[in-house]
Design a protein around this motif. Sequence first.
Motif, short mmCIF file in Angstrom:
data_model
loop_
_atom_site.label_atom_id
_atom_site.label_comp_id
_atom_site.label_asym_id
_atom_site.label_seq_id
_atom_site.Cartn_x
_atom_site.Cartn_y
_atom_site.Cartn_z
N LEU A 1 14.80 20.15 -19.04
CA LEU A 1 15.47 20.44 -17.79
C LEU A 1 16.78 21.15 -18.09
N PRO A 2 17.27 21.99 -17.19
CA PRO A 2 18.58 22.59 -17.42
C PRO A 2 19.62 21.51 -17.59
N ALA A 3 20.65 21.80 -18.37
CA ALA A 3 21.68 20.81 -18.65
C ALA A 3 22.29 20.28 -17.37
N ALA B 1 20.19 27.03 -21.97
CA ALA B 1 21.05 26.36 -20.99
C ALA B 1 21.50 24.98 -21.45
N GLN B 2 21.06 24.55 -22.65
CA GLN B 2 21.39 23.22 -23.12
C GLN B 2 22.77 23.18 -23.80
N SER B 3 23.15 22.00 -24.23
CA SER B 3 24.46 21.80 -24.84
C SER B 3 24.55 22.52 -26.19
N PRO B 4 25.77 22.86 -26.63
CA PRO B 4 25.94 23.50 -27.94
C PRO B 4 25.40 22.63 -29.08
N PHE B 5 25.53 21.30 -28.96
CA PHE B 5 25.04 20.42 -30.01
C PHE B 5 23.53 20.51 -30.14
N LEU B 6 22.82 20.52 -29.01
CA LEU B 6 21.37 20.62 -29.05
C LEU B 6 20.95 21.93 -29.68
N LYS B 7 21.63 23.00 -29.31
CA LYS B 7 21.28 24.30 -29.87
C LYS B 7 21.61 24.37 -31.36
N ALA C 1 12.77 30.06 -29.89
CA ALA C 1 13.13 29.22 -28.74
C ALA C 1 14.64 29.18 -28.54
N LEU C 2 15.38 29.15 -29.64
CA LEU C 2 16.84 29.09 -29.56
C LEU C 2 17.43 30.32 -28.87
N PHE C 3 16.85 31.48 -29.16
CA PHE C 3 17.44 32.72 -28.64
C PHE C 3 16.71 33.29 -27.43
N ALA C 4 15.46 32.84 -27.19
CA ALA C 4 14.69 33.48 -26.12
C ALA C 4 14.27 32.55 -25.00
N ASN C 5 14.29 31.23 -25.22
CA ASN C 5 13.87 30.31 -24.18
C ASN C 5 15.04 30.01 -23.25
N PRO C 6 14.99 30.43 -21.99
CA PRO C 6 16.14 30.22 -21.08
C PRO C 6 16.46 28.75 -20.85
N LEU C 7 15.45 27.87 -20.88
CA LEU C 7 15.72 26.45 -20.69
C LEU C 7 16.53 25.87 -21.84
N ILE C 8 16.22 26.33 -23.05
CA ILE C 8 16.95 25.84 -24.22
C ILE C 8 18.33 26.48 -24.29
#
Length: 365
Positions: free
Chosen positions: A350-352, A150-156, A141-148
């Motif tokens: 949702l996108p950031a 697009a999230q903040s660096p902290f979330l990732k 999910a971290l590397f392949a999910n486009p919604l994730i």
Amino acid sequence: MSRKSIPTNGVETPNWRCLLLCFAAIIGLEVFYLSEAVFAVERLPELSLPYLIRSGVLLAATAVGVWGFVYGRSPKFQISQSPGPWPERLSTAVVLLGTLACLALFTVFPRLFNVLSREDYPVEWGSALLLFASSFLAAYALFANPLIKAQSPFLKFMLGLLSAVFFIIAMEEISWFQRVIDIKSPESFAGNAQAEMNLHNFATNEIEYIYYFCAFGFLVVLPFLRFAFPSLGRNQFMNLFVPKPYVAVVGAVACAYNYDMWNSVLTQFAFFSSTIMLCFFAANASLRKDRIIVVGAIALLVTSQLVFLINGSNFGRLWTITEYKEFFIPLAFLVYSWDAFINPGPVGLLPAGSSTSGNPQAKYV
């Protein structure tokens, strides 16, 4: 505005009655702590009258505390938020059927129950493989999910950390493949309880208690809080890292797999809390079929715990039951990981920087 629940900045908060009930529960728990060690030594469960009274006090305090979180509000519980049965109802049913199968195996074929839990046998390897799968899903999910992405660096970062935690626990479970590739233990591991290349056996009891209780907190308590305070799902970070309420039904299963650790306050608190939380789910279920599933889960939870405590002679080793506990915890982690990272339901992330203001039909679960 109703006095039952006063929102602050759009976030639901408990009222003073809720806090009073929780405070009363804490006092009850403190009384219990004075008479029982948190990290109790693994031994046969105490079922004498004094210990049963202690358990009764803990049960009452726990019930009051849990009630405090839903007092004055009417949250609704629903297992599936998706049009079809997958993954919520189907995964819940699979886990509950697996629990029923283990209970039948323990009762009818206790010898096989014990054999399957031996080192390098199916239960132990199943635990590791389930954790590896959860780690993979989080990394994918971290590397392949486009919604994730697009999230903040902290979330990732937190998602990557969660993937690493799953991976490390899996490797610890199988001693970092030491027995598979036949590596001799370094001298630095001589003080290890099993003299193997793992860290948790330097303080086996303490680390086991911490792992089990943290898993209970993540898989049962957090979903219950999301049930009690639905606004938790409206935050992008919380929507990902606070499991949906139905995950508590799956996560509660492991809380019934106790025998040698039953005397610990942490063990009993997790079991009683899980049972009580599921009772609130059943009482507030929106659909009759969900209520039936949760009631079945409660019946399995209580029956399993009683059967294990009463039929201790069926255990070949005092700690056999912990191997099954360590199987059902990763199984619940996998259910959460699949649901959160691969099939997040009708809302997902949702996108950031986006919001639902332009879409009145958007709904968080």
